[in-house]
Design a protein around this motif. Structure first.
Motif, PDB file in Angstrom:
ATOM      1  N   THR A  81       0.839  -1.195   0.000  1.00  0.00           N
ATOM      2  CA  THR A  81       0.000   0.000   0.000  1.00  0.00           C
ATOM      3  C   THR A  81       0.873   1.243   0.000  1.00  0.00           C
ATOM      4  O   THR A  81       2.060   1.190   0.363  1.00  0.00           O
ATOM      5  CB  THR A  81      -0.918   0.038   1.228  1.00  0.00           C
ATOM      6  OG1 THR A  81      -0.100   0.184   2.410  1.00  0.00           O
ATOM      7  CG2 THR A  81      -1.750  -1.238   1.335  1.00  0.00           C
TER       8      THR A  81
ATOM      9  N   ARG B  62       2.163  14.463   3.837  1.00  0.00           N
ATOM     10  CA  ARG B  62       0.756  14.876   3.820  1.00  0.00           C
ATOM     11  C   ARG B  62       0.290  15.167   2.400  1.00  0.00           C
ATOM     12  O   ARG B  62      -0.851  14.852   2.024  1.00  0.00           O
ATOM     13  CB  ARG B  62       0.552  16.110   4.710  1.00  0.00           C
ATOM     14  CG  ARG B  62       0.648  15.817   6.203  1.00  0.00           C
ATOM     15  CD  ARG B  62       0.118  16.987   7.020  1.00  0.00           C
ATOM     16  NE  ARG B  62       0.871  18.217   6.761  1.00  0.00           N
ATOM     17  CZ  ARG B  62       1.946  18.573   7.436  1.00  0.00           C
ATOM     18  NH1 ARG B  62       2.425  17.788   8.407  1.00  0.00           N
ATOM     19  NH2 ARG B  62       2.558  19.710   7.158  1.00  0.00           N
TER      20      ARG B  62
ATOM     21  N   GLU C 200      -0.337  11.903   0.652  1.00  0.00           N
ATOM     22  CA  GLU C 200      -1.572  11.313   1.175  1.00  0.00           C
ATOM     23  C   GLU C 200      -2.805  12.027   0.632  1.00  0.00           C
ATOM     24  O   GLU C 200      -3.823  11.387   0.322  1.00  0.00           O
ATOM     25  CB  GLU C 200      -1.552  11.355   2.703  1.00  0.00           C
ATOM     26  CG  GLU C 200      -0.529  10.410   3.332  1.00  0.00           C
ATOM     27  CD  GLU C 200      -0.360  10.624   4.819  1.00  0.00           C
ATOM     28  OE1 GLU C 200       0.097   9.680   5.498  1.00  0.00           O
ATOM     29  OE2 GLU C 200      -0.680  11.742   5.313  1.00  0.00           O
ATOM     30  N   ASP C 201      -2.722  13.339   0.488  1.00  0.00           N
ATOM     31  CA  ASP C 201      -3.848  14.089  -0.078  1.00  0.00           C
ATOM     32  C   ASP C 201      -4.040  13.746  -1.558  1.00  0.00           C
ATOM     33  O   ASP C 201      -5.184  13.705  -2.053  1.00  0.00           O
ATOM     34  CB  ASP C 201      -3.626  15.588   0.092  1.00  0.00           C
ATOM     35  CG  ASP C 201      -3.772  16.044   1.543  1.00  0.00           C
ATOM     36  OD1 ASP C 201      -4.291  15.255   2.354  1.00  0.00           O
ATOM     37  OD2 ASP C 201      -3.342  17.171   1.862  1.00  0.00           O
ATOM     38  N   CYS C 202      -2.943  13.508  -2.279  1.00  0.00           N
ATOM     39  CA  CYS C 202      -3.048  13.076  -3.677  1.00  0.00           C
ATOM     40  C   CYS C 202      -3.726  11.710  -3.764  1.00  0.00           C
ATOM     41  O   CYS C 202      -4.526  11.456  -4.670  1.00  0.00           O
ATOM     42  CB  CYS C 202      -1.662  13.001  -4.315  1.00  0.00           C
ATOM     43  SG  CYS C 202      -0.898  14.596  -4.623  1.00  0.00           S
ATOM     44  N   ASP C 203      -3.404  10.846  -2.819  1.00  0.00           N
ATOM     45  CA  ASP C 203      -4.030   9.528  -2.781  1.00  0.00           C
ATOM     46  C   ASP C 203      -5.538   9.671  -2.637  1.00  0.00           C
ATOM     47  O   ASP C 203      -6.312   9.021  -3.351  1.00  0.00           O
ATOM     48  CB  ASP C 203      -3.441   8.724  -1.616  1.00  0.00           C
ATOM     49  CG  ASP C 203      -3.935   7.289  -1.601  1.00  0.00           C
ATOM     50  OD1 ASP C 203      -3.962   6.662  -2.682  1.00  0.00           O
ATOM     51  OD2 ASP C 203      -4.279   6.800  -0.513  1.00  0.00           O
ATOM     52  N   GLN C 204      -5.949  10.533  -1.746  1.00  0.00           N
ATOM     53  CA  GLN C 204      -7.382  10.730  -1.514  1.00  0.00           C
ATOM     54  C   GLN C 204      -8.057  11.409  -2.699  1.00  0.00           C
ATOM     55  O   GLN C 204      -9.194  11.076  -3.061  1.00  0.00           O
ATOM     56  CB  GLN C 204      -7.594  11.552  -0.245  1.00  0.00           C
ATOM     57  CG  GLN C 204      -9.058  11.743   0.132  1.00  0.00           C
ATOM     58  CD  GLN C 204      -9.223  12.481   1.444  1.00  0.00           C
ATOM     59  OE1 GLN C 204      -8.258  12.875   2.077  1.00  0.00           O
ATOM     60  NE2 GLN C 204     -10.474  12.673   1.866  1.00  0.00           N
ATOM     61  N   ALA C 205      -7.353  12.359  -3.330  1.00  0.00           N
ATOM     62  CA  ALA C 205      -7.964  13.150  -4.398  1.00  0.00           C
ATOM     63  C   ALA C 205      -8.114  12.371  -5.696  1.00  0.00           C
ATOM     64  O   ALA C 205      -9.145  12.484  -6.384  1.00  0.00           O
ATOM     65  CB  ALA C 205      -7.145  14.419  -4.633  1.00  0.00           C
TER      66      ALA C 205
ATOM     67  N   ALA D 252      -5.936   6.938  -5.357  1.00  0.00           N
ATOM     68  CA  ALA D 252      -6.545   5.686  -4.893  1.00  0.00           C
ATOM     69  C   ALA D 252      -7.406   5.074  -5.993  1.00  0.00           C
ATOM     70  O   ALA D 252      -7.371   3.856  -6.229  1.00  0.00           O
ATOM     71  CB  ALA D 252      -7.371   5.934  -3.634  1.00  0.00           C
ATOM     72  N   ASP D 253      -8.165   5.916  -6.689  1.00  0.00           N
ATOM     73  CA  ASP D 253      -8.998   5.429  -7.784  1.00  0.00           C
ATOM     74  C   ASP D 253      -8.138   4.915  -8.932  1.00  0.00           C
ATOM     75  O   ASP D 253      -8.403   3.841  -9.511  1.00  0.00           O
ATOM     76  CB  ASP D 253      -9.920   6.547  -8.275  1.00  0.00           C
ATOM     77  CG  ASP D 253     -10.738   6.121  -9.478  1.00  0.00           C
ATOM     78  OD1 ASP D 253     -11.609   5.254  -9.336  1.00  0.00           O
ATOM     79  OD2 ASP D 253     -10.497   6.665 -10.580  1.00  0.00           O
TER      80      ASP D 253
ATOM     81  N   GLN E  59      -6.551   1.575  -7.998  1.00  0.00           N
ATOM     82  CA  GLN E  59      -7.533   0.492  -8.028  1.00  0.00           C
ATOM     83  C   GLN E  59      -7.746  -0.015  -9.449  1.00  0.00           C
ATOM     84  O   GLN E  59      -7.922  -1.217  -9.685  1.00  0.00           O
ATOM     85  CB  GLN E  59      -8.853   0.970  -7.434  1.00  0.00           C
ATOM     86  CG  GLN E  59      -9.933  -0.111  -7.357  1.00  0.00           C
ATOM     87  CD  GLN E  59     -11.217   0.402  -6.721  1.00  0.00           C
ATOM     88  OE1 GLN E  59     -11.424   1.605  -6.601  1.00  0.00           O
ATOM     89  NE2 GLN E  59     -12.084  -0.501  -6.311  1.00  0.00           N
TER      90      GLN E  59
END
Length: 369
Positions: A85, A162, A165-170, A173-174, A177
């Motif tokens: 991850t 940070r 991590e914000d790029c992952d959320q924005a 992550a999609d 996947q």
């Protein structure tokens, strides 16, 4: 010219093919910063950039020294194999000491310092000045980032984590996947080839620019790049091993981590481009091809395809005089292959990759590799 990785005596079980979420995020950030390098990803790039919150877009612009011109080594896996991850890989990155982190973050591809263990900019005033001068030549945001990192590495490292991590959320992550399955399948396929056909077969299937050389002196992985470099996969300080990471976004780049006392990493693309050549006059085509016939100008293109550089930086990186660099730049500019932009007292030159793309995908891939 090539990057050579000595694998003499390295057992095959220490050669790992595996996807890396950190490396793929690095590739994605580079695509967003340099969409002209990846015109076949125009749809994804446009949609992603349009969806970024203004604050995140601004922070990405502040940190793009880590991925715009060349992929920083902090965005490539550190351990014997990538984490499963992004959070796991970021935890591993956090264990890297400040000196190596800062060296990797301030790496400038045009510089000849990469393969050396010279003085640390955290401790040596001359090394610090060189790092800041290089950053200044790339604009005020790059200089501000370098100053902040040198002044307070722990704070900037936390800020970068940070940001990732914000790029992952924005958006990432999609993306992960949707692409992880194909990357994992490619890694499994290469692992089977390694088991049944040996390292030469697995490397040949990964990229035509990667090969295995064997002779009385030993075994070497040779990566065709427009730069020279060398490292070993059996350094006891780094831990023996070679990591090969597939990427869905990386083409045409072939990224090689060959820093001293780091386990070598090769990130190879699995996607196919869709370049479309544009029409042009025969006279203009001839002038451009003649401009690219000189080996020094090809080396200049290799640097200028990734980032803007000043004449002095190019001279330092290529080991030639500034007047000689100026003469070659003039030829490239007259052929319409370069752009120039003034930043204060600096004039930065850059390869127009959209023009080069029309000359041919093979040359574009070579200079961006």
């Amino acid at each position: 010219m090539s990057v050579i990785i000595d694998v003499t005596g390295l057992p095959d079980e220490r050669i790992v093919f595996a996807p890396s979420p950190l490396a793929e995020l690095g590739a994605a950030l580079h695509v967003l910063s340099e969409p002209a390098h990846h015109p076949w990803l125009h749809g994804w790039t446009t949609t992603t950039l349009a969806g970024l919150a203004p604050d995140l877009a601004d922070r990405l612009a502040q940190a793009d020294v880590l991925w715009r011109s060349t992929r920083s080594d902090v965005l490539l896996p550190i351990g014997p194999r990538p984490g499963d991850t992004l959070a796991e890989e970021l935890d591993i990155l956090d264990r890297l000491d400040d000196e190596r982190y800062v060296r990797a973050a301030l790496e400038i591809n045009c510089s000849s310092d990469y393969d050396s263990e010279g003085p640390s900019p955290l401790a040596d005033p001359a090394a610090r000045r060189r790092a800041l001068d290089r950053a200044a030549a790339r604009g005020p945001r790059r200089l501000e980032f370098a100053r902040s990192l040198l002044a307070d590495p722990p704070a900037v490292r936390a800020w970068i984590r940070r940001l990732l991590e914000d790029c992952d959320q924005a958006f990432f992550a999609d993306l992960w996947q949707r692409t992880h399955g194909a990357l994992a399948a490619d890694a499994r396929h290469k692992t089977e080839l390694l088991r049944h056909r040996g390292l030469a077969g697995a490397l040949a299937a990964s990229s035509p620019a990667i090969a295995l050389e064997e002779d009385a002196r030993g075994r070497r992985v040779v990566v065709d790049k427009l730069t020279d470099g060398a490292t070993t996969a059996t350094d006891p300080a780094a831990g023996e091993g070679l990591v090969l990471v597939p990427t869905a976004l990386g083409r045409p780049h072939l990224v090689v981590l060959h820093a001293p006392h780091r386990r070598p990493v090769v990130q190879y693309p699995v996607a196919s481009p869709d370049l479309r050549a544009g029409p042009g006059s025969v006279e203009l085509m001839q002038r451009r091809l003649e401009a690219l016939a000189h080996p020094v100008r090809v080396r200049l293109c290799r640097s200028l395809a990734r980032a803007p550089y000043t004449t002095g930086e190019l001279a330092d990186g290529l080991g030639i005089t500034a007047p000689e660099v100026s003469r070659h730049l003039k030829v490239l500019r007259q052929a319409g292959l370069l752009t120039a932009r003034r930043h204060g007292r600096y004039v930065q030159y850059r390869l127009d990759v959209t023009v080069v793309a029309r000359l041919g995908g093979d040359f574009l891939e070579a200079v961006l590799r």
